[in-house]
Design a protein around this motif. Structure first.
Motif, PDB file in Angstrom:
ATOM      1  N   GLU A 151      -7.993  -1.716  17.921  1.00  0.00           N
ATOM      2  CA  GLU A 151      -7.012  -1.568  18.992  1.00  0.00           C
ATOM      3  C   GLU A 151      -5.901  -2.605  18.821  1.00  0.00           C
ATOM      4  O   GLU A 151      -6.191  -3.789  18.621  1.00  0.00           O
ATOM      5  CB  GLU A 151      -7.661  -1.721  20.364  1.00  0.00           C
ATOM      6  N   PRO A 152      -4.636  -2.198  18.900  1.00  0.00           N
ATOM      7  CA  PRO A 152      -3.534  -3.161  18.717  1.00  0.00           C
ATOM      8  C   PRO A 152      -3.457  -4.149  19.872  1.00  0.00           C
ATOM      9  O   PRO A 152      -3.622  -3.783  21.038  1.00  0.00           O
ATOM     10  CB  PRO A 152      -2.288  -2.273  18.651  1.00  0.00           C
ATOM     11  N   THR A 169       1.218  -5.380  12.970  1.00  0.00           N
ATOM     12  CA  THR A 169       0.317  -5.102  14.085  1.00  0.00           C
ATOM     13  C   THR A 169      -0.973  -5.879  13.875  1.00  0.00           C
ATOM     14  O   THR A 169      -1.523  -5.895  12.770  1.00  0.00           O
ATOM     15  CB  THR A 169      -0.014  -3.602  14.175  1.00  0.00           C
ATOM     16  N   LEU A 222      -4.765  -5.837  14.928  1.00  0.00           N
ATOM     17  CA  LEU A 222      -5.777  -4.935  15.478  1.00  0.00           C
ATOM     18  C   LEU A 222      -7.060  -5.707  15.763  1.00  0.00           C
ATOM     19  O   LEU A 222      -7.551  -6.443  14.894  1.00  0.00           O
ATOM     20  CB  LEU A 222      -6.060  -3.800  14.496  1.00  0.00           C
TER      21      LEU A 222
END
Length: 678
Positions: A453-454, A447, A449
């Motif tokens: 926030e992804p 992921t 970020l």
């Protein structure tokens, strides 16, 4: 969209070609109305600069300019047609549908560019694990693309039925589980030598894994015994001879299918004469044949008869067709069929049925040409050796050359940025202009970020690129990236795909954060440590510091353990992951074992060892230590439960007595035989 611009360009060219002649013909007429008369020539010599002669000169000049324009356009069109024709000859055309599509694309000279377009790979005809009846189809498959369907996997080195490919992938996964089981934790030391059992799998095995990684699951899971039974059902009871260009490729496919079935189920095994094995595998026949326990090598047909008569059921026999006595072949076919097996003679039988073997793997009975043609696995020599190595015993000496694995990189610290590749239309933004925080998490689900926030990444290949570059802080070039993400496919067809993936990824990150995270210099891509923080790099730093620390080592070991929340790209099945993932995991369980050994309190050591078992539930040495600690604490019942649970875990993964015999002895879990994997 390009087509409006291309249409306007086409209209302008047509206007330039048709407009000037129409105007000249309408206003002045033809440039030449006949040859000049003698009187006109004399008048022109006496007074050359008249209104009439100047008009004629200008008219001729205008027509010459138009001819030059027409010539230029014609040359450009011919050049484009030739380039299109060259590209079309290079495009693989395995099916009539693709031939039609490519022909239509090549016909649009002015309206379509000549860059190749990725099209869907041809789907192989239906078949089952070993071969199923279908209509005859002799079209040779094009090995330039890897096609996956419910029926099979097409590789550059051949074609595998779907369940055979699934069995190869399962054997490869089992190999890594065996390596995890057999690893013994060791101290963290600087410049530790590479583990010899963390080399990459052979290219063909990696290509099969990659082909199946994102393919939809088949309706039913394949079983090796069913695959072998299907193969037995396809071949005639009285044995079969093979002739034709597909004889040796099909022979190698039979070899792989039978040995995969015997890999975990000892009943269906294979007998091959030495001559046939040499024909199939070449110079690798002898060393590889000795490392395949499911394979029995017979010296001649007579020796094969003696082996079959003294063996159990489900024996397949493969013979070389040269110098085969007809009586021995007939006798061997009957004995083999009585034991539930089949005889296959490469090169044709002196007596009995002989079928034609096509390069695609289709078998044709010449006496019944209208019968459906079953399709069997076909492999070239290199691919067959690669796949058989996955299920072979380890080599007694130095392992054969394999792609070098990447060791755990040293600590990564932010440094000066490499020069960035220029991007047209994008204004340069210095790092100080952006206040976003980018964190790439690859331990667990990959992921990216941005401020916590992804970021949504549309392409699965782009996720692989991020994870691969995170695992290689020093960067990777185009060849390394394409070989890792799309193994088994030619680089020439992948460079454009990689550039598209990288462009889309960099654009998405730049739009969301204003930062250029992926640098590109000298055809080498790398993540910029000044702009992105990577959890794997923190783990690298902790391992490096723990290896260098001579005081307060327990704190350094705890830092390694705490920096590892989950496996590298957990849940992903990318082939390039296994070596790096295993090396990373081993360094963490090294720290867990070192912490437990340094504890004077057995109960605290028990907690630390349990943490190591949670990280790698297949490691035998950690379970031995944990069982020993439980026994020392007097909890014999818990120690017995631990052993039983561990043996069940191995059995559920397919690591049972046929792979390696584990037994509980004096509070430890030991093995009686050596690992059966390279």
């Amino acid at each position: 969209m390009r087509w409006p611009r291309q249409l306007m360009s086409l209209l302008v060219v047509l206007a330039l070609l048709a407009g000037p002649p129409a105007v000249l013909l309408f206003l002045i007429g033809p440039p030449v109305s006949g040859w000049p008369r003698t009187e006109q020539v004399r008048a022109w010599v006496q007074q050359p600069l008249t209104e009439e002669t100047l008009t004629a000169a200008l008219t001729i000049g205008a027509w010459l300019l138009w001819l030059l324009l027409a010539y230029t356009v014609t040359v450009r069109a011919v050049t484009r047609l030739q380039a299109t024709a060259v590209w079309l000859r290079q495009v693989p055309l395995p099916t009539p549908w693709q031939a039609t599509a490519s022909g239509m694309a090549g016909a649009a000279v002015f309206g379509v560019t000549t860059h190749p377009v990725t099209t869907a790979a041809p789907q192989p005809p239906p078949s089952s694990a070993a071969g199923t009846p279908e209509q005859p189809a002799d079209a040779t498959p094009t090995p330039d693309d890897r096609a996956v369907s419910d029926d099979g996997v097409l590789l550059p080195g051949g074609w595998l039925p779907r369940d055979t490919a699934e069995s190869v992938a399962a054997a490869a996964a089992l190999l890594w589980l065996c390596r995890r089981r057999d690893y013994r934790p060791r101290p963290l030391i600087p410049n530790a030598p590479e583990d010899p059992d963390t080399t990459w799998l052979r290219p063909a095995a990696a290509a099969v894994q990659a082909a199946l990684a994102d393919a939809p699951a088949p309706p039913t899971a394949p079983t090796l015994t069913d695959s072998f039974s299907t193969l037995i059902g396809v071949l005639p009871t009285g044995g079969l001879g093979l002739t034709g260009p597909g004889t040796l490729p099909i022979g190698r496919g039979l070899l792989l299918t039978a040995l995969l079935a015997g890999h975990r189920h000892p009943t269906p095994t294979l007998i091959v004469t030495r001559a046939a094995l040499t024909d199939l595998l070449g110079t690798d026949a002898e060393p590889l044949g000795e490392r395949l326990p499911q394979l029995t090598v017979a010296e001649d047909p007579g020796d094969a008869i003696r082996i079959v008569e003294g063996a159990g059921p489900q024996r397949m026999v493969i013979l070389a067709g040269d110098n085969c006595d007809a009586n021995d072949v007939t006798h061997l076919a009957g004995v083999t069929a009585a034991n539930g097996g089949r005889l296959v003679v490469l090169g044709g039988r002196p007596t009995g049925q002989t079928w034609h073997a096509a390069p695609t793997g289709h078998l044709h009975d010449p006496t019944h040409p209208d019968n459906p043609a079953p399709r069997l696995c076909v492999l070239d020599q290199v691919t067959a050796v690669d796949l058989l190595t996955v299920i072979a015993h380890p080599e007694p000496a130095t392992p054969s050359p394999a792609p070098p694995r990447t060791p755990l990189p040293p600590a990564v610290t932010p440094g000066p940025r490499l020069p960035r590749q220029s991007t047209r239309g994008t204004p340069h933004q210095p790092p100080a202009a952006s206040h976003h925080r980018l964190h790439l998490r690859v331990l667990g689900e990959p992921t990216l970020l941005i401020d916590g926030e992804p970021l949504t990444i549309r392409r699965s290949a782009a996720v692989q690129v991020l994870a691969f570059l995170a695992a290689h802080p020093t960067g990777a070039d185009t060849r390394e990236l394409t070989a890792a993400i799309w193994p088994g496919l030619p680089r020439s067809s992948l460079t454009g795909r990689l550039y598209t993936t990288l462009s889309d990824l960099r654009g998405a990150i730049r739009s969301a954060s204003g930062l250029h995270v992926i640098d590109h210099t000298d055809d080498r891509y790398r993540l910029n440590p000044a702009h992105v923080d990577v959890d794997l790099w923190h783990l690298h730093t902790a391992v490096h510091q723990a290896a260098m620390t001579v005081t307060d080592t327990m704190t350094a070991w705890r830092a390694v353990r705490d920096a590892y929340p989950a496996d590298l790209a957990a849940g992903r099945t990318w082939p390039w992951l296994d070596p790096i993932r295993e090396v990373t995991r081993r360094r963490v369980i090294d720290a867990c074992a070192a912490l437990a050994d340094s504890e004077n309190d057995p109960r605290r050591a028990l907690v630390l060892l349990q943490g190591g078992v949670d990280i790698d539930p297949y490691n035998a040495d950690l379970h031995d230590r944990l069982a020993t600690t439980l026994t020392a604490l007097g909890d014999h019942e818990a120690a017995d439960q631990l052993r039983n649970r561990y043996l069940r875990t191995l059995a559920q993964a397919g690591i049972d007595d046929e792979t390696r015999d584990h037994r509980a002895t004096s509070g430890t879990i030991t093995s009686r035989t050596s690992p059966s994997h390279p």
